[in-house]
Motif scaffolding. Structure first.
Motif, mmCIF file in Angstrom:
data_model
loop_
_atom_site.group_PDB
_atom_site.id
_atom_site.type_symbol
_atom_site.label_atom_id
_atom_site.label_comp_id
_atom_site.label_asym_id
_atom_site.label_seq_id
_atom_site.Cartn_x
_atom_site.Cartn_y
_atom_site.Cartn_z
ATOM 1 N N VAL A 124 0.989 -1.249 0.438
ATOM 2 C CA VAL A 124 0.174 -0.314 -0.086
ATOM 3 C C VAL A 124 0.525 1.632 -0.258
ATOM 4 C CG1 VAL A 124 -0.082 0.281 2.506
ATOM 5 C CG2 VAL A 124 -2.308 1.046 0.830
ATOM 6 N N THR A 125 2.291 1.138 0.566
ATOM 7 C CA THR A 125 2.981 2.184 0.508
ATOM 8 C C THR A 125 3.246 3.011 -0.588
ATOM 9 O OG1 THR A 125 3.701 1.807 2.829
ATOM 10 C CG2 THR A 125 5.270 3.055 1.310
ATOM 11 N N ILE A 126 3.878 1.370 -1.313
ATOM 12 C CA ILE A 126 4.446 1.814 -2.613
ATOM 13 C C ILE A 126 3.465 2.193 -3.335
ATOM 14 C CG2 ILE A 126 5.877 0.380 -4.786
ATOM 15 C CD1 ILE A 126 6.760 -1.374 -2.456
ATOM 16 N N THR A 127 2.278 1.586 -3.350
ATOM 17 C CA THR A 127 1.253 1.844 -4.863
ATOM 18 C C THR A 127 0.680 3.420 -4.456
ATOM 19 O OG1 THR A 127 -0.134 0.364 -3.174
ATOM 20 C CG2 THR A 127 0.183 -0.760 -4.907
ATOM 21 N N SER A 128 0.635 3.566 -3.133
ATOM 22 C CA SER A 128 0.301 5.648 -3.195
ATOM 23 C C SER A 128 2.098 6.026 -3.764
ATOM 24 C CB SER A 128 0.084 5.489 -1.133
ATOM 25 O OG SER A 128 1.138 5.331 -0.488
ATOM 26 N N ILE A 129 2.756 5.717 -3.820
ATOM 27 C CA ILE A 129 3.757 6.585 -4.371
ATOM 28 C C ILE A 129 3.946 6.315 -5.741
ATOM 29 C CG2 ILE A 129 6.030 6.998 -4.371
ATOM 30 C CD1 ILE A 129 6.649 5.979 -1.795
ATOM 31 N N LEU A 130 3.516 5.373 -6.379
ATOM 32 C CA LEU A 130 3.583 4.637 -7.586
ATOM 33 C C LEU A 130 2.603 6.105 -8.243
ATOM 34 C CD1 LEU A 130 4.047 1.199 -7.999
ATOM 35 C CD2 LEU A 130 5.462 3.110 -8.826
ATOM 36 N N SER A 131 1.058 6.428 -6.944
ATOM 37 C CA SER A 131 -0.458 6.969 -7.960
ATOM 38 C C SER A 131 -0.174 8.842 -7.934
ATOM 39 C CB SER A 131 -1.824 6.844 -7.056
ATOM 40 O OG SER A 131 -1.766 5.321 -6.730
ATOM 41 N N GLN A 132 1.046 8.919 -7.825
ATOM 42 C CA GLN A 132 1.660 10.793 -7.747
ATOM 43 C C GLN A 132 2.919 10.770 -8.726
ATOM 44 O OE1 GLN A 132 2.321 12.532 -4.907
ATOM 45 N NE2 GLN A 132 3.694 10.864 -3.743
ATOM 46 N N ARG A 133 3.467 11.815 -8.542
ATOM 47 C CA ARG A 133 4.415 12.292 -8.759
ATOM 48 C C ARG A 133 5.018 11.712 -7.678
ATOM 49 N NH1 ARG A 133 4.791 18.622 -9.349
ATOM 50 N NH2 ARG A 133 6.849 18.210 -10.010
ATOM 51 N N LEU A 189 14.581 14.599 -1.157
ATOM 52 C CA LEU A 189 13.000 14.387 -0.574
ATOM 53 C C LEU A 189 11.856 14.987 -1.361
ATOM 54 C CD1 LEU A 189 13.534 10.878 1.298
ATOM 55 C CD2 LEU A 189 13.616 10.633 -0.930
ATOM 56 N N ASN A 190 11.242 14.594 -1.926
ATOM 57 C CA ASN A 190 9.929 16.456 -1.866
ATOM 58 C C ASN A 190 8.278 15.696 -1.288
ATOM 59 O OD1 ASN A 190 8.124 17.856 -2.612
ATOM 60 N ND2 ASN A 190 8.457 17.587 -5.179
ATOM 61 N N HIS A 191 9.619 16.598 0.024
ATOM 62 C CA HIS A 191 8.945 16.320 1.348
ATOM 63 C C HIS A 191 6.787 16.843 1.057
ATOM 64 C CE1 HIS A 191 7.565 17.133 5.332
ATOM 65 N NE2 HIS A 191 6.594 17.719 4.990
ATOM 66 N N ASN A 192 6.628 17.539 -0.052
ATOM 67 C CA ASN A 192 4.782 17.530 -0.141
ATOM 68 C C ASN A 192 4.646 16.211 -0.675
ATOM 69 O OD1 ASN A 192 5.135 20.653 0.994
ATOM 70 N ND2 ASN A 192 5.076 20.849 -1.609
ATOM 71 N N GLN A 193 5.352 15.807 -1.897
ATOM 72 C CA GLN A 193 4.647 14.644 -2.087
ATOM 73 C C GLN A 193 5.172 13.503 -1.512
ATOM 74 O OE1 GLN A 193 3.814 16.320 -5.306
ATOM 75 N NE2 GLN A 193 3.782 14.243 -5.562
ATOM 76 N N LEU A 194 5.246 13.127 -0.753
ATOM 77 C CA LEU A 194 5.450 12.736 0.484
ATOM 78 C C LEU A 194 4.386 12.476 1.642
ATOM 79 C CD1 LEU A 194 9.140 12.493 1.246
ATOM 80 C CD2 LEU A 194 8.282 10.380 1.179
ATOM 81 N N VAL A 195 3.720 13.868 1.792
ATOM 82 C CA VAL A 195 2.875 13.848 3.115
ATOM 83 C C VAL A 195 1.658 13.633 1.586
ATOM 84 C CG1 VAL A 195 1.058 15.584 3.894
ATOM 85 C CG2 VAL A 195 3.626 15.900 3.892
ATOM 86 N N MET A 196 1.387 14.411 0.539
ATOM 87 C CA MET A 196 0.782 13.719 0.052
ATOM 88 C C MET A 196 0.537 11.577 -0.302
ATOM 89 S SD MET A 196 -0.175 14.449 -4.302
ATOM 90 C CE MET A 196 -0.432 17.146 -3.698
ATOM 91 N N ALA A 197 1.157 11.448 -0.592
ATOM 92 C CA ALA A 197 1.954 9.650 -0.559
ATOM 93 C C ALA A 197 1.268 9.092 0.248
ATOM 94 C CB ALA A 197 3.143 9.323 -0.954
ATOM 95 N N ARG A 198 1.360 10.541 2.420
ATOM 96 C CA ARG A 198 0.331 9.453 3.707
ATOM 97 C C ARG A 198 -0.570 9.430 2.977
ATOM 98 N NH1 ARG A 198 2.782 13.056 8.244
ATOM 99 N NH2 ARG A 198 1.592 14.299 7.239
ATOM 100 N N ASP A 199 -1.709 10.680 2.527
ATOM 101 C CA ASP A 199 -3.077 11.191 2.038
ATOM 102 C C ASP A 199 -2.977 9.849 1.544
ATOM 103 O OD1 ASP A 199 -2.383 12.620 4.237
ATOM 104 O OD2 ASP A 199 -2.718 14.096 2.864
ATOM 105 N N ILE A 200 -2.562 9.854 0.254
ATOM 106 C CA ILE A 200 -2.938 8.282 -0.774
ATOM 107 C C ILE A 200 -3.045 7.046 0.359
ATOM 108 C CG2 ILE A 200 -2.737 7.322 -3.008
ATOM 109 C CD1 ILE A 200 -1.321 9.648 -3.911
ATOM 110 N N ARG A 201 -2.276 6.690 0.944
ATOM 111 C CA ARG A 201 -2.036 5.905 1.773
ATOM 112 C C ARG A 201 -3.134 5.536 2.382
ATOM 113 N NH1 ARG A 201 0.023 2.694 5.766
ATOM 114 N NH2 ARG A 201 1.774 1.404 5.358
ATOM 115 N N ASP A 202 -3.885 6.428 3.446
ATOM 116 C CA ASP A 202 -4.328 6.203 4.446
ATOM 117 C C ASP A 202 -6.013 6.012 3.662
ATOM 118 O OD1 ASP A 202 -3.236 6.843 6.652
ATOM 119 O OD2 ASP A 202 -2.495 8.853 6.343
ATOM 120 N N GLN A 203 -5.891 6.809 2.311
ATOM 121 C CA GLN A 203 -7.470 6.670 1.869
ATOM 122 C C GLN A 203 -7.816 5.242 1.182
ATOM 123 O OE1 GLN A 203 -7.253 9.660 -1.090
ATOM 124 N NE2 GLN A 203 -7.054 11.261 -0.190
#
Length: 205
Positions: A27-36, A92-106
């Motif tokens: 779920v972590t990897i796929t959340s990162i793949l789902s965005q920039r 690392l892009n902090h904003n993209q990491l935050v977004m990945a965390r949010d996508i992961r929760d979703q």
């Protein structure tokens, strides 16, 4: 799978992760793949940025492992309120990491609502999560779930003495993206005959 509002490749990877008990890393990897991309590579520090990414991959020829380790290390620092500083130091892009965390929760909420996370016989969420992550430390199992979802995004690897070649059906010879940890991977570092990828990009030249 049809009830999950996400791309079929991402959805299938998550379903397989629930079945085979490696949900957390997938779920972590796929959340990162789902965005920039979460990685940045400034021209003036490209070599340092590439070295940092390879360090996240722990010597393994895998961008997916680099993504997973980068997110987990950042997350640990974020809990200590040092996430931004860590991201800056490790390119690392902090904003993209935050977004990945949010996508992961979703994604976790969607899997729970779809009944894929289930419950243990005692109705304990903790027991259910332990069951869903019983093989999370097994990289071969994680890879298998990603392959099941990303298929047919598979490339054949032909290892040569000086350089390796990647072949994709209908496209022929391709190259790893310059930003990949495998952009300059020597032949002896490859451990498998096949590689998986999430996306391909056509470049000039």
């Amino acid at each position: 799978l049809s009830t999950l509002p996400m791309g079929p490749q991402i959805g299938k990877s998550l379903v397989m992760a629930c079945v085979f008990g490696c949900l957390d890393p997938v779920v972590t990897i796929t959340s990162i793949l789902s965005q920039r991309t979460i990685f940045i590579s400034p021209m003036e520090n490209k070599q340092r940025a590439d070295a940092s990414k390879r360090e996240f991959a722990e010597g393994y020829p895998s961008d997916h492992m680099a993504m997973l380790n980068a997110f987990e290390d950042w997350s640990a620092q974020e809990h200590r309120m040092r996430g931004k500083d860590f991201a800056w130091r490790r390119f690392l892009n902090h904003n993209q990491l935050v977004m990945a965390r949010d996508i992961r929760d979703q994604y976790m909420d969607l899997l729970r609502d779809a009944g894929l996370m289930g419950q243990s016989s005692k109705g304990s969420d903790i027991d259910a999560l332990q069951r869903l992550d019983r093989h999370s430390s097994s990289w071969p199992v994680v890879k298998a779930c990603l392959v099941a979802g990303l298929y047919p995004n598979i490339a054949r690897l032909d290892v040569g003495k000086r350089r390796s070649k990647l072949f994709i059906k209908d496209l022929g010879v391709v190259k790893a993206h310059p930003g990949s940890v495998n952009a300059d991977t020597p032949g002896h570092m490859w451990r498998q005959r096949w590689v998986m990828y999430h996306d391909k990009v056509r470049t000039a030249g």
